[in-house]
Design a protein around this motif. Structure first.
Motif, PDB file in Angstrom:
ATOM      1  N   LEU A   1       0.836  -1.203   0.000  1.00 35.28           N
ATOM      2  CA  LEU A   1       0.000   0.000   0.000  1.00 35.28           C
ATOM      3  C   LEU A   1       0.867   1.248   0.000  1.00 35.28           C
ATOM      4  O   LEU A   1       1.893   1.301   0.677  1.00 35.28           O
TER       5      LEU A   1
ATOM      6  N   HIS B   1     -15.277  -0.793   9.277  1.00 37.77           N
ATOM      7  CA  HIS B   1     -14.922   0.633   9.243  1.00 37.77           C
ATOM      8  C   HIS B   1     -14.225   1.020   7.939  1.00 37.77           C
ATOM      9  O   HIS B   1     -14.486   2.083   7.380  1.00 37.77           O
ATOM     10  N   ALA B   2     -13.330   0.170   7.471  1.00 47.57           N
ATOM     11  CA  ALA B   2     -12.594   0.505   6.237  1.00 47.57           C
ATOM     12  C   ALA B   2     -13.552   0.552   5.047  1.00 47.57           C
ATOM     13  O   ALA B   2     -13.481   1.470   4.223  1.00 47.57           O
TER      14      ALA B   2
ATOM     15  N   ARG C   1     -15.487   3.723   4.842  1.00 44.80           N
ATOM     16  CA  ARG C   1     -14.633   4.827   4.366  1.00 44.80           C
ATOM     17  C   ARG C   1     -14.373   4.688   2.865  1.00 44.80           C
ATOM     18  O   ARG C   1     -14.385   5.672   2.137  1.00 44.80           O
ATOM     19  N   LEU C   2     -14.152   3.463   2.410  1.00 46.03           N
ATOM     20  CA  LEU C   2     -13.969   3.243   0.969  1.00 46.03           C
ATOM     21  C   LEU C   2     -15.205   3.721   0.204  1.00 46.03           C
ATOM     22  O   LEU C   2     -15.090   4.349  -0.848  1.00 46.03           O
TER      23      LEU C   2
ATOM     24  N   ILE D   1      -5.652   2.120   0.687  1.00 51.51           N
ATOM     25  CA  ILE D   1      -6.160   1.205  -0.350  1.00 51.51           C
ATOM     26  C   ILE D   1      -6.659   2.014  -1.547  1.00 51.51           C
ATOM     27  O   ILE D   1      -6.359   1.710  -2.699  1.00 51.51           O
ATOM     28  N   HIS D   2      -7.397   3.076  -1.244  1.00 47.29           N
ATOM     29  CA  HIS D   2      -7.949   3.928  -2.312  1.00 47.29           C
ATOM     30  C   HIS D   2      -6.817   4.576  -3.109  1.00 47.29           C
ATOM     31  O   HIS D   2      -6.808   4.539  -4.346  1.00 47.29           O
TER      32      HIS D   2
ATOM     33  N   ASP E   1     -12.915  -5.522   8.326  1.00 47.18           N
ATOM     34  CA  ASP E   1     -11.587  -4.985   8.632  1.00 47.18           C
ATOM     35  C   ASP E   1     -10.557  -6.102   8.799  1.00 47.18           C
ATOM     36  O   ASP E   1      -9.447  -6.013   8.269  1.00 47.18           O
TER      37      ASP E   1
ATOM     38  N   ALA F   1      -5.002   2.028  -5.222  1.00 42.73           N
ATOM     39  CA  ALA F   1      -5.821   1.628  -6.380  1.00 42.73           C
ATOM     40  C   ALA F   1      -5.817   2.728  -7.441  1.00 42.73           C
ATOM     41  O   ALA F   1      -5.710   2.449  -8.638  1.00 42.73           O
TER      42      ALA F   1
ATOM     43  N   ARG G   1     -15.887   4.383  -3.710  1.00 39.62           N
ATOM     44  CA  ARG G   1     -15.551   3.054  -4.220  1.00 39.62           C
ATOM     45  C   ARG G   1     -16.742   2.104  -4.021  1.00 39.62           C
ATOM     46  O   ARG G   1     -17.563   2.295  -3.124  1.00 39.62           O
TER      47      ARG G   1
ATOM     48  N   ASP H   1      -8.031   1.028  10.792  1.00 36.56           N
ATOM     49  CA  ASP H   1      -8.947   0.438   9.815  1.00 36.56           C
ATOM     50  C   ASP H   1      -9.482   1.480   8.837  1.00 36.56           C
ATOM     51  O   ASP H   1      -9.522   1.257   7.624  1.00 36.56           O
ATOM     52  N   ARG H   2      -9.903   2.639   9.354  1.00 38.47           N
ATOM     53  CA  ARG H   2     -10.424   3.693   8.466  1.00 38.47           C
ATOM     54  C   ARG H   2      -9.293   4.277   7.622  1.00 38.47           C
ATOM     55  O   ARG H   2      -9.466   4.555   6.432  1.00 38.47           O
TER      56      ARG H   2
ATOM     57  N   TYR I   1     -15.201   7.294  -0.217  1.00 42.00           N
ATOM     58  CA  TYR I   1     -14.313   7.710  -1.309  1.00 42.00           C
ATOM     59  C   TYR I   1     -14.926   7.399  -2.676  1.00 42.00           C
ATOM     60  O   TYR I   1     -14.271   7.572  -3.697  1.00 42.00           O
TER      61      TYR I   1
ATOM     62  N   LEU J   1      -6.650   2.776   6.676  1.00 42.66           N
ATOM     63  CA  LEU J   1      -6.302   1.805   5.623  1.00 42.66           C
ATOM     64  C   LEU J   1      -7.110   2.054   4.353  1.00 42.66           C
ATOM     65  O   LEU J   1      -6.602   1.864   3.245  1.00 42.66           O
ATOM     66  N   ALA J   2      -8.353   2.462   4.538  1.00 42.03           N
ATOM     67  CA  ALA J   2      -9.189   2.729   3.359  1.00 42.03           C
ATOM     68  C   ALA J   2      -8.540   3.804   2.486  1.00 42.03           C
ATOM     69  O   ALA J   2      -8.568   3.725   1.261  1.00 42.03           O
ATOM     70  N   THR J   3      -7.960   4.822   3.131  1.00 41.81           N
ATOM     71  CA  THR J   3      -7.282   5.876   2.367  1.00 41.81           C
ATOM     72  C   THR J   3      -6.122   5.284   1.573  1.00 41.81           C
ATOM     73  O   THR J   3      -5.928   5.611   0.393  1.00 41.81           O
TER      74      THR J   3
END
Lengths: 317, 317
Positions: free
Chosen positions: A54, B85-86, B89-90, A110-111, B103, A114, B95, A103-104, B93, A106-108
């Motif tokens: 990531l 949570h992730a 958030r995705l 991952i986004h 998570d 990607a 997604r 966890d939240r 964004y 991580l979404a950033t």
């Protein structure tokens, strides 16, 4: 967020250069007291690191989360109320867990990863993330090119995050380099934002590894020199101590003075006004001899009011 | 887990072929009543999908989580006590969030994706994940090559997960293909595990899109035919209804009988013993004419005891 006390200061077109937590305090003040749509922030990406595949941009995220009002207020980074279930599981799989990834958060990552895999630039990703989070200021990475900060230490070369987080700034710093910076380009809009700003602010970030990488991107320092009279730098060292992080120790280990004067010397070629804390007033004369104006303002920002007060004072100088 | 009642059944070397939730019930029984170290599971990977840049292998994970004792018991997939949570958030964004990614579960996908990026195979990743989670049985993907199941539907071609999860099996199925399967290779150990097993079990999974992709990997069906007398298939259709998922509907839409007999016809060339539920006893004679022995055993597994009972009965046939 509570309503801002007092009028917004209008008429400025501000460009601020900064790193992470240290910068974000002042940036929050600027965001509050001026028109956020007229604020451009150029952020250090030397701290960026790839972990678990990531792409992580800690300083971009700190600034973005802070201005979005979702930052963890106690830590100054990460997301408020964060959980770490994924990281715990990653550790269970034997993966490195010295770098905290919520966890939240991580979404950033991952986004962003990607988006980059889809051919977007780091600047595109920063723009999409800040706008999704409702941040009205423009947030630019210093460069779309990876320029990892490498700490040459008594333990050998370390990625900056390994030095700072994994090794807790304990190794002795012998040198700093920004890998690949010679061939890096400023991100689109970076030089223009410095050129077109009514004020350029250097945030109170680590001069060596937060501001330093931005200055090292070809063309940035030169563009700042052209705008010298409009450049205001806020000193991150007060009374010989860092406001945040290992700036003081790193300055000393690399042979600089860990004082406001030591920082002033690093910035003198491109800074018109150097802002020091009242605690360092005695250094005013010495800083002046470097060819800069000196402004004395309270630079310690613990409360929201202190952030706003410094931001207002900087815009009223 | 509670201690297993009764003696473990020793002396078998079992290889089981299966998909996700349907298979995992029987697999848990087998894992409990026999020596898990003598159990090899060949898992469908036609369901695999890449989302957000992450490589997701739903059936591998369902089987692994189930045998590790961490699966969500209510859903039969995902991790018990999971948070999302992730994913939230995705979605923030912009997604896609139609595919549920918890998570903790995300950590598996991040780990697998990182391993693949480092040059490991899907089988390597499956092995590292199952051993990290303490699973003693061997879990093999059917192939290291991506073989996505594409549903040709009245809405056009859909990835199987889009058909199943995003579109909730609502489109009419007109055909099924396993993209790239002609050039795919069985994962290392797959053909050997079928060749060397004392019993090969076909789990009660969807014959078209769980067992079907495994059979379509070049060499697998041929190897099963060689071992026909040792192959026991558990029928996933009871009383004309799927034990789980859209098997019945898909069979009908593709012109097969949505009955135990319809499934028996699909398996007759490589199955020695076809296991049907007492509810379908009337079909025994018809199944026999296909050249298979018929065994009648209770195949509905809701409780742990039912899973263990079926597993024991299969090994004692």
């Amino acid at each position: 967020m509570p309503p801002v006390e007092g009028q917004k200061i209008a008429g400025h077109r501000i460009t601020a250069l900064g790193g992470g937590v240290g910068a974000s305090r002042l940036l929050l003040g600027l965001y509050e007291v001026s028109d956020p749509a007229a604020l451009t922030i150029i952020v250090n990406t030397g701290d960026d690191i790839e972990l678990h595949g990531l792409r992580i941009s800690p300083d971009l995220d700190i600034v973005t989360y802070t201005l979005a009002g979702i930052v963890d207020p106690a830590k100054g980074w990460g997301i408020r109320g964060e959980t770490f279930h994924a990281l715990k599981r990653l550790a269970g799989y034997g993966r490195a867990n010295w770098f905290n990834l919520g966890d939240r958060d991580l979404a950033t990552h991952i986004h962003r990863t990607a988006l980059l895999a889809e051919g977007k630039t780091l600047a595109d990703a920063a723009e999409l993330i800040r706008s999704a989070l409702g941040v009205k200021a423009r947030i630019l990475p210093m460069s779309n090119d990876p320029v990892p900060t490498i700490i040459e230490s008594n333990e050998g070369p370390l990625h900056f995050q390994e030095y700072l987080v994994k090794r807790r700034s304990e190794p002795v710093v012998k040198g700093i380099r920004f890998k690949g910076v010679e061939a890096a380009h400023p991100a689109p809009g970076v030089l223009e934002a410095i050129r077109d700003a009514s004020r350029v602010l250097i945030c109170p970030s680590n001069p060596l590894i937060s501001i330093g990488p931005i200055l090292a991107v070809p063309g940035v320092r030169e563009q700042l020199r052209v705008r010298k009279t409009h450049v205001f730098a806020v000193c991150p060292i007060v009374g010989g101590k860092s406001l945040k992080g290992p700036s003081d120790k790193m300055l000393t280990q690399l042979g600089h003075d860990a004082t406001a004067l030591g920082v002033a010397k690093l910035y003198a070629d491109f800074t018109g006004t150097f802002v020091i804390d009242p605690a360092d007033q005695a250094l005013s004369a010495a800083v002046s001899t470097l060819g800069m104006k000196v402004a004395v303002l309270p630079t310690v920002m613990k409360t929201r009011a202190q952030k706003d007060t410094l931001a207002r004072a900087l815009l009223n100088l």
